[in-house]
Design a protein around this motif. Structure first.
Motif, PDB file in Angstrom:
ATOM      1  N   ALA A 182      -1.799  -2.607   2.636  1.00  0.00           N
ATOM      2  CA  ALA A 182      -0.611  -1.248   2.251  1.00  0.00           C
ATOM      3  C   ALA A 182       0.009  -0.978   3.558  1.00  0.00           C
ATOM      4  CB  ALA A 182      -1.119  -0.640   1.880  1.00  0.00           C
TER       5      ALA A 182
ATOM      6  N   LEU B  24      -2.128   6.138  -2.363  1.00  0.00           N
ATOM      7  CA  LEU B  24      -1.178   5.560  -1.811  1.00  0.00           C
ATOM      8  C   LEU B  24      -0.454   7.177  -1.140  1.00  0.00           C
ATOM      9  CD1 LEU B  24      -0.468   1.972  -2.785  1.00  0.00           C
ATOM     10  CD2 LEU B  24      -1.604   2.732  -0.606  1.00  0.00           C
TER      11      LEU B  24
ATOM     12  N   TYR C 226      -2.375   2.650  -7.146  1.00  0.00           N
ATOM     13  CA  TYR C 226      -3.343   3.898  -6.302  1.00  0.00           C
ATOM     14  C   TYR C 226      -2.797   4.607  -5.921  1.00  0.00           C
ATOM     15  CZ  TYR C 226      -4.961  -0.887  -5.337  1.00  0.00           C
ATOM     16  OH  TYR C 226      -6.041  -2.050  -6.517  1.00  0.00           O
TER      17      TYR C 226
ATOM     18  N   ARG D 221      -5.837  -1.209   0.689  1.00  0.00           N
ATOM     19  CA  ARG D 221      -5.271  -0.521   1.191  1.00  0.00           C
ATOM     20  C   ARG D 221      -5.257  -0.758   2.700  1.00  0.00           C
ATOM     21  NH1 ARG D 221      -7.456   4.027   4.058  1.00  0.00           N
ATOM     22  NH2 ARG D 221      -6.054   5.596   3.997  1.00  0.00           N
TER      23      ARG D 221
ATOM     24  N   THR E  31       4.482   5.616   1.683  1.00  0.00           N
ATOM     25  CA  THR E  31       3.197   4.148   1.735  1.00  0.00           C
ATOM     26  C   THR E  31       3.592   3.954   0.283  1.00  0.00           C
ATOM     27  OG1 THR E  31       1.478   5.378   3.366  1.00  0.00           O
ATOM     28  CG2 THR E  31       1.826   2.924   1.624  1.00  0.00           C
TER      29      THR E  31
END
Length: 465
Positions: free
Chosen positions: A156, A13, A224, A153, A17
């Protein structure tokens, strides 16, 4: 780079994000309820002092998470990992379990507020705590569950889009209410009408904790992050942004309606305030923004709750079954357990006098132990003079929050913590170890005693939900 490494890199990320995860976690149900919640507790002066206290205190916590992310890059899932490293396995377990339970209870408040919002048009939903509202909410819980298990993912990325979309009505509300502000109304609301200043400020503390929950969002998702330093940057950027939004929403509302009227506005109170300025379309507009905002926050908090259980299991601090992932890399067992608890707490709201306020305060209370232990760990690490000062202020602030929450919600929290200890015992047995050391047993006895007193209080009626 191998194909596996390339895939792992693509799933990391970025700073935007991560920041969206922080903002998305904090900007949820709480902001839409601020005008009424603050008016019930205090006037303009008390609100200014409350935001100053909460702003400084939570900023210190944000700095704590920023510092710990850099100083302890090997510790993932922030809140839980810091408590374990600083104070041992059982306090670490309680931190992980409490953080997870807090997230689940907070998610229940989201569904309650959505159904309360729709209740203005659909009487069967009432204040979000009717049988119809609970059944529809439970369907929503599991619909989100099956979307999230398709991949972390992807979820997100959806959250980043939703974060942008839900900020639009909040910003527009602030602009319109600021322009419509009446100086006479604002001045009349300045001193407040509900007791001394200290009591007024104290009464707002759980509300401010609730709206700031998620300040540690980037820390929870540290494993992440593309770059470790992005974790701290995202935490501070997200915090400063939402502080400006939250303070503006509550303060400017005092210039539109008298405090007494503001305290009686139906939740979500932002909608009622907006309607008083521009007419019925304002309520519809804010209500639509609330639904988008709350669903986005629900997504982010479900992800973070499951992540804490998953990482704790990977570290042998939760039972092994919570380590299970599906082919998309989603912690499916932790997600199932999360959705089950959310559904169960939804059912409990059927017996609550004020489901939204109850879940808001219980969510905030459950979060205090994880926050206090994380701040305590940062203080224990020492470091530079600045780091020690920041950690000390964070400890003082979170300790004050425990005091402000009061005995009632501390005992209710114990009712949740005590049975959760079964997971700790299961984990110890899986590893062939005794259930508790002597210090851990003493701590468990204290928690269990608090739970017993809490149950007696519920039965006797001096603790209410």
């Amino acid at each position: 780079m191998t194909a596996t490494e390339a895939q792992a890199a693509s799933q990391k990320l970025s700073l935007p994000t991560l920041t969206a995860m922080v903002v998305g976690s904090m900007v949820g149900a709480g902001v839409f309820s601020l005008p009424r919640n603050f008016a019930q507790a205090t006037g303009v002066l008390g609100a200014l002092v409350a935001w100053a206290v909460a702003g400084v205190g939570m900023l210190m916590l944000a700095f704590v998470f920023q510092t710990l992310a850099v100083r302890k890059p090997d510790l993932n899932a922030g809140v839980y990992a810091y408590a374990k490293a600083g104070f041992g396995e059982f306090p670490g377990f309680l931190s992980a379990f409490g953080y997870w339970a807090s997230a689940c209870v907070g998610n229940v408040s989201y569904w309650v507020l959505i159904k309360s919002t729709l209740g203005a048009a659909i009487p069967g939903f009432g204040e979000g705590d009717t049988i119809l509202a609970v059944v529809i909410s439970a369907v929503g819980v599991w619909a989100f569950h099956f979307m999230i298990v398709r991949g972390v993912r992807e979820a997100a990325a959806i959250n980043r889009i939703v974060t942008v979309a839900k900020l639009v009505p909040i910003v527009l509300f602030i602009v319109i209410v600021a322009v419509a502000l009446k100086s006479a109304t604002f001045s009349a609301n300045f001193p407040g009408t509900t007791g001394g200043l200290f009591d007024q400020v104290k009464a707002t503390m759980l509300v401010t904790v609730f709206v700031f929950l998620g300040v540690e969002g980037a820390s929870v998702y540290s494993r992440y992050a593309r770059r470790r330093e992005d974790v701290g940057r995202a935490t501070v950027l997200g915090f400063v942004s939402v502080l400006a939004l939250f303070a503006s929403v509550s303060i400017f509302s005092y210039g539109v309606l008298p405090q007494g009227d503001l305290a009686q506005v139906r939740q979500p109170s932002m909608a009622g305030v907006m309607e008083s300025v521009v007419g019925p379309w304002g309520s519809v507009f804010i209500s639509a923004g609330l639904i988008v905002s709350v669903l986005g926050a629900y997504l982010a908090w479900t992800l973070m709750a499951a992540e804490v259980l998953f990482v704790a299991a990977k570290d042998d601090d939760m039972p092994r079954f919570l380590r299970r992932e599906n082919r998309q890399g989603a912690p499916v067992a932790a997600l199932v357990m999360t959705s089950v608890l959310i559904t169960a707490v939804l059912a409990v709201t059927l017996w609550s006098d004020d489901a939204f306020t109850f879940t808001l305060k219980l969510c905030s209370s459950l979060s205090l132990v994880p926050y206090l232990l994380a701040a305590g760990y940062a203080l224990k690490l020492r470091g530079t003079a600045r780091q020690v000062a920041v950690a000390a202020l964070a400890v003082v602030y979170t300790a004050f929050l425990v005091f402000a929450a009061g005995l009632e919600f501390l005992l209710l929290s114990c009712i949740i913590y005590a049975p959760g200890t079964i997971l700790f015992v299961m984990t110890r047995r899986e590893r062939g170890r005794r259930a508790f050391t002597l210090p851990e047993l003493i701590l468990f006895v204290l928690v269990a005693a608090g739970a017993v007193i809490g149950v007696i209080g519920l039965a006797a009626g001096w603790i209410t939900i």
